[in-house]
Design a protein around this motif. Structure first.
Motif, PDB file in Angstrom:
ATOM      1  N   VAL A 165     -24.769   9.559   6.342  1.00 26.07           N
ATOM      2  CA  VAL A 165     -23.611   8.909   6.804  1.00 26.07           C
ATOM      3  C   VAL A 165     -23.686   8.739   8.236  1.00 26.07           C
ATOM      4  O   VAL A 165     -23.823  10.073   8.921  1.00 26.07           O
ATOM      5  N   LEU A 166     -23.450   7.718   8.904  1.00 22.88           N
ATOM      6  CA  LEU A 166     -23.447   7.795  10.055  1.00 22.88           C
ATOM      7  C   LEU A 166     -22.024   7.945  10.729  1.00 22.88           C
ATOM      8  O   LEU A 166     -21.007   7.222  10.135  1.00 22.88           O
ATOM      9  N   ILE A 167     -21.769   8.826  11.853  1.00 19.31           N
ATOM     10  CA  ILE A 167     -20.457   9.080  12.481  1.00 19.31           C
ATOM     11  C   ILE A 167     -20.271   8.032  13.336  1.00 19.31           C
ATOM     12  O   ILE A 167     -21.079   7.896  14.410  1.00 19.31           O
ATOM     13  N   ARG A 168     -19.498   7.008  13.350  1.00 13.95           N
ATOM     14  CA  ARG A 168     -19.356   5.965  14.125  1.00 13.95           C
ATOM     15  C   ARG A 168     -18.248   5.943  15.495  1.00 13.95           C
ATOM     16  O   ARG A 168     -18.272   5.535  16.535  1.00 13.95           O
ATOM     17  N   ALA A 169     -17.105   6.945  15.009  1.00 12.55           N
ATOM     18  CA  ALA A 169     -16.037   7.155  15.872  1.00 12.55           C
ATOM     19  C   ALA A 169     -15.218   8.369  15.716  1.00 12.55           C
ATOM     20  O   ALA A 169     -15.224   8.832  14.638  1.00 12.55           O
ATOM     21  N   ILE A 170     -14.865   9.168  16.747  1.00 15.97           N
ATOM     22  CA  ILE A 170     -13.977  10.431  16.629  1.00 15.97           C
ATOM     23  C   ILE A 170     -12.721  10.217  17.550  1.00 15.97           C
ATOM     24  O   ILE A 170     -12.812   9.494  18.382  1.00 15.97           O
ATOM     25  N   VAL A 171     -11.707  10.844  17.203  1.00 12.19           N
ATOM     26  CA  VAL A 171     -10.306  11.054  18.013  1.00 12.19           C
ATOM     27  C   VAL A 171     -10.892  12.507  18.772  1.00 12.19           C
ATOM     28  O   VAL A 171     -10.916  13.332  18.280  1.00 12.19           O
ATOM     29  N   PRO A 172     -11.132  12.424  20.302  1.00 12.98           N
ATOM     30  CA  PRO A 172     -11.336  13.593  20.932  1.00 12.98           C
ATOM     31  C   PRO A 172     -10.166  14.374  20.935  1.00 12.98           C
ATOM     32  O   PRO A 172      -9.007  14.087  21.440  1.00 12.98           O
ATOM     33  N   THR A 173     -10.580  15.855  20.880  1.00 13.40           N
ATOM     34  CA  THR A 173      -9.448  16.918  20.657  1.00 13.40           C
ATOM     35  C   THR A 173      -9.930  18.105  21.550  1.00 13.40           C
ATOM     36  O   THR A 173      -9.007  18.644  22.000  1.00 13.40           O
ATOM     37  N   ASN A 174     -11.072  18.193  21.497  1.00 14.08           N
ATOM     38  CA  ASN A 174     -11.747  19.448  22.313  1.00 14.08           C
ATOM     39  C   ASN A 174     -12.722  19.181  23.500  1.00 14.08           C
ATOM     40  O   ASN A 174     -13.484  18.324  23.251  1.00 14.08           O
ATOM     41  N   GLY A 175     -12.588  19.714  24.601  1.00 15.56           N
ATOM     42  CA  GLY A 175     -13.514  19.514  25.597  1.00 15.56           C
ATOM     43  C   GLY A 175     -13.436  18.349  26.200  1.00 15.56           C
ATOM     44  O   GLY A 175     -14.638  17.862  26.633  1.00 15.56           O
ATOM     45  N   LEU A 192     -15.760  13.597  29.283  1.00 15.26           N
ATOM     46  CA  LEU A 192     -15.674  12.605  30.430  1.00 15.26           C
ATOM     47  C   LEU A 192     -16.738  12.794  31.302  1.00 15.26           C
ATOM     48  O   LEU A 192     -17.199  11.777  31.928  1.00 15.26           O
ATOM     49  N   LEU A 193     -17.161  13.939  31.881  1.00 15.18           N
ATOM     50  CA  LEU A 193     -18.440  14.343  32.630  1.00 15.18           C
ATOM     51  C   LEU A 193     -19.404  13.735  32.064  1.00 15.18           C
ATOM     52  O   LEU A 193     -20.273  13.024  32.611  1.00 15.18           O
ATOM     53  N   ARG A 194     -19.956  14.110  30.769  1.00 18.04           N
ATOM     54  CA  ARG A 194     -20.996  13.644  30.284  1.00 18.04           C
ATOM     55  C   ARG A 194     -21.164  12.129  30.292  1.00 18.04           C
ATOM     56  O   ARG A 194     -22.201  11.404  30.320  1.00 18.04           O
ATOM     57  N   LYS A 195     -19.896  11.221  30.114  1.00 19.00           N
ATOM     58  CA  LYS A 195     -20.082   9.997  30.093  1.00 19.00           C
ATOM     59  C   LYS A 195     -19.756   9.435  31.408  1.00 19.00           C
ATOM     60  O   LYS A 195     -19.637   8.046  31.639  1.00 19.00           O
ATOM     61  N   LYS A 196     -19.474  10.215  32.442  1.00 18.24           N
ATOM     62  CA  LYS A 196     -19.513   9.777  34.002  1.00 18.24           C
ATOM     63  C   LYS A 196     -18.146   8.866  33.800  1.00 18.24           C
ATOM     64  O   LYS A 196     -17.971   7.863  34.611  1.00 18.24           O
ATOM     65  N   MET A 197     -16.985   9.292  33.289  1.00 18.53           N
ATOM     66  CA  MET A 197     -15.777   8.928  33.293  1.00 18.53           C
ATOM     67  C   MET A 197     -14.620   9.825  34.070  1.00 18.53           C
ATOM     68  O   MET A 197     -15.010  10.883  33.818  1.00 18.53           O
ATOM     69  N   THR A 198     -13.676   9.348  34.520  1.00 22.46           N
ATOM     70  CA  THR A 198     -12.917  10.033  35.217  1.00 22.46           C
ATOM     71  C   THR A 198     -11.435  10.073  34.429  1.00 22.46           C
ATOM     72  O   THR A 198     -10.745  11.032  34.743  1.00 22.46           O
ATOM     73  N   LYS A 199     -11.146   9.137  33.631  1.00 17.72           N
ATOM     74  CA  LYS A 199      -9.767   8.825  33.038  1.00 17.72           C
ATOM     75  C   LYS A 199     -10.158   8.865  31.382  1.00 17.72           C
ATOM     76  O   LYS A 199     -10.961   7.956  31.076  1.00 17.72           O
ATOM     77  N   LEU A 200      -9.267   9.290  30.664  1.00 21.98           N
ATOM     78  CA  LEU A 200      -9.464   9.134  29.109  1.00 21.98           C
ATOM     79  C   LEU A 200      -9.154   7.813  28.732  1.00 21.98           C
ATOM     80  O   LEU A 200      -7.963   7.261  28.891  1.00 21.98           O
ATOM     81  N   LYS A 201     -10.000   7.006  27.934  1.00 24.80           N
ATOM     82  CA  LYS A 201      -9.979   5.804  27.449  1.00 24.80           C
ATOM     83  C   LYS A 201     -10.468   5.966  26.264  1.00 24.80           C
ATOM     84  O   LYS A 201     -11.427   6.782  25.785  1.00 24.80           O
ATOM     85  N   PRO A 202     -10.166   5.010  25.204  1.00 29.54           N
ATOM     86  CA  PRO A 202     -10.642   4.898  23.673  1.00 29.54           C
ATOM     87  C   PRO A 202     -12.171   4.928  23.673  1.00 29.54           C
ATOM     88  O   PRO A 202     -12.843   5.610  22.835  1.00 29.54           O
ATOM     89  N   ASN A 203     -12.669   4.214  24.828  1.00 32.18           N
ATOM     90  CA  ASN A 203     -14.283   4.129  24.657  1.00 32.18           C
ATOM     91  C   ASN A 203     -15.013   5.549  25.016  1.00 32.18           C
ATOM     92  O   ASN A 203     -16.305   5.470  24.785  1.00 32.18           O
ATOM     93  N   LEU A 204     -14.166   6.546  25.127  1.00 31.01           N
ATOM     94  CA  LEU A 204     -15.180   7.736  25.300  1.00 31.01           C
ATOM     95  C   LEU A 204     -15.725   8.213  24.083  1.00 31.01           C
ATOM     96  O   LEU A 204     -16.826   8.640  24.082  1.00 31.01           O
ATOM     97  N   THR A 205     -15.203   7.919  23.034  1.00 31.59           N
ATOM     98  CA  THR A 205     -15.685   8.448  21.834  1.00 31.59           C
ATOM     99  C   THR A 205     -15.656   7.352  20.661  1.00 31.59           C
ATOM    100  O   THR A 205     -15.634   7.471  19.487  1.00 31.59           O
ATOM    101  N   ALA A 206     -15.495   5.886  21.111  1.00 27.11           N
ATOM    102  CA  ALA A 206     -15.531   4.763  20.081  1.00 27.11           C
ATOM    103  C   ALA A 206     -16.849   4.374  19.976  1.00 27.11           C
ATOM    104  O   ALA A 206     -17.350   3.879  21.119  1.00 27.11           O
ATOM    105  N   GLY A 207     -17.507   4.226  18.851  1.00 26.32           N
ATOM    106  CA  GLY A 207     -18.927   3.592  18.767  1.00 26.32           C
ATOM    107  C   GLY A 207     -19.769   4.757  18.556  1.00 26.32           C
ATOM    108  O   GLY A 207     -19.758   5.955  19.085  1.00 26.32           O
ATOM    109  N   PRO A 208     -20.819   4.620  17.723  1.00 21.60           N
ATOM    110  CA  PRO A 208     -21.768   5.913  17.462  1.00 21.60           C
ATOM    111  C   PRO A 208     -22.526   6.488  18.666  1.00 21.60           C
ATOM    112  O   PRO A 208     -22.666   7.465  18.771  1.00 21.60           O
ATOM    113  N   GLY A 209     -23.002   5.424  19.592  1.00 21.93           N
ATOM    114  CA  GLY A 209     -23.712   6.035  20.828  1.00 21.93           C
ATOM    115  C   GLY A 209     -22.889   6.558  21.742  1.00 21.93           C
ATOM    116  O   GLY A 209     -23.437   7.739  22.218  1.00 21.93           O
ATOM    117  N   SER A 210     -21.456   6.198  21.603  1.00 26.59           N
ATOM    118  CA  SER A 210     -20.613   6.975  22.339  1.00 26.59           C
ATOM    119  C   SER A 210     -20.273   8.470  22.194  1.00 26.59           C
ATOM    120  O   SER A 210     -20.077   9.408  22.860  1.00 26.59           O
TER     121      SER A 210
END
Length: 200
Positions: free
Chosen positions: A98-108, A113-131
């Motif tokens: 089963v491929l996990i394609r998206a989650i709603v971020p709840t912890n950490g 954000l740091l791992r994805k070099k983002m400064t602000k929470l947006k849906p693309n933080l964890t939307a899509g399997p690569g993300s």
DNA sequence: TGAAGGATGATCT
DNA sequence: GATCATCCTTCAA
């Protein structure tokens, strides 16, 4: 809380894909706990599924993870850039995943954000399997890790997704799989903003 | 030993 | 919507 090995060992990978919606995926990498609620999955139905890496029981150094007993991680590199995280299911010798394609971020959140070099929470933080894999710090060093380990696991927190809130549609990026590309093996929580973009 | 081709996402128009 | 980044896996010689 942690899903027991028996959860993963059913031979009905499509049912497991559905049941994983609403469960919580966590990683603890280098002391950093990150994770969230699964809202999008895809089933890969082993030897008879043309979209699966293990179609026709193709057993190679990469795919041998899929032939192991259900309840472990299958992580591989896609397009030379993205790590994709899968859950191996069923019994040893039957290469379901089963491929996990998206989650709603709840912890950490800050760590992700740091791992994805983002400064602000947006849906693309964890939307899509690569993300998802990137935000959770998952790479191929976690391949074949047990989901009972302390590095990566899935929890049941008592969330029930109503069947009316689940959509089943064809999978993404598997056009090469001929008629199997049309199978409704992609599941997501309707209306959730973290579901990856194509045909939301 | 080499070449082709991905279970994608960010960025730019 | 189109492009491109980027590299491992696979299979053919």
């Amino acid at each position: 809380m942690k899903l027991p090995p028996s959860f993963y060992q059913s031979s009905d990978v499509v049912a497991i894909s559905r049941n994983l919606l609403g469960k919580y995926l966590f990683t603890n990498i280098a002391g950093e706990l990150t994770g969230g609620m699964i809202v999008e999955t895809e089933a890969y139905n082993g030897a008879v599924d043309k979209a699966s890496h293990a179609y026709g029981n193709k057993n190679t150094p990469r795919t041998q993870t899929m032939f192991m007993e259900g309840g472990i991680a299958y992580v591989y590199l896609c397009y030379g850039i993205h790590h994709l995280f899968n859950v191996v299911t069923s019994v040893a010798g039957e290469p379901h995943a089963v491929l996990i394609r998206a989650i709603v971020p709840t912890n950490g959140l800050d760590v992700m954000l740091l791992r994805k070099k983002m400064t602000k929470l947006k849906p693309n933080l964890t939307a899509g399997p690569g993300s998802v894999a990137k935000a959770l710090g998952i790479d191929r060093s976690l391949n074949a890790f047990s989901l009972q380990s302390t590095e990566v696991w899935i929890e049941d927190r008592g969330i029930e997704i109503h069947p009316d809130d689940i959509s089943a549609v064809p999978r993404i990026g598997v056009a090469y799989a001929a008629e199997d590309a049309l199978l409704p093996y992609r599941f997501y929580v309707k209306g959730n903003q973290y579901v990856s973009k194509p045909n939301k």
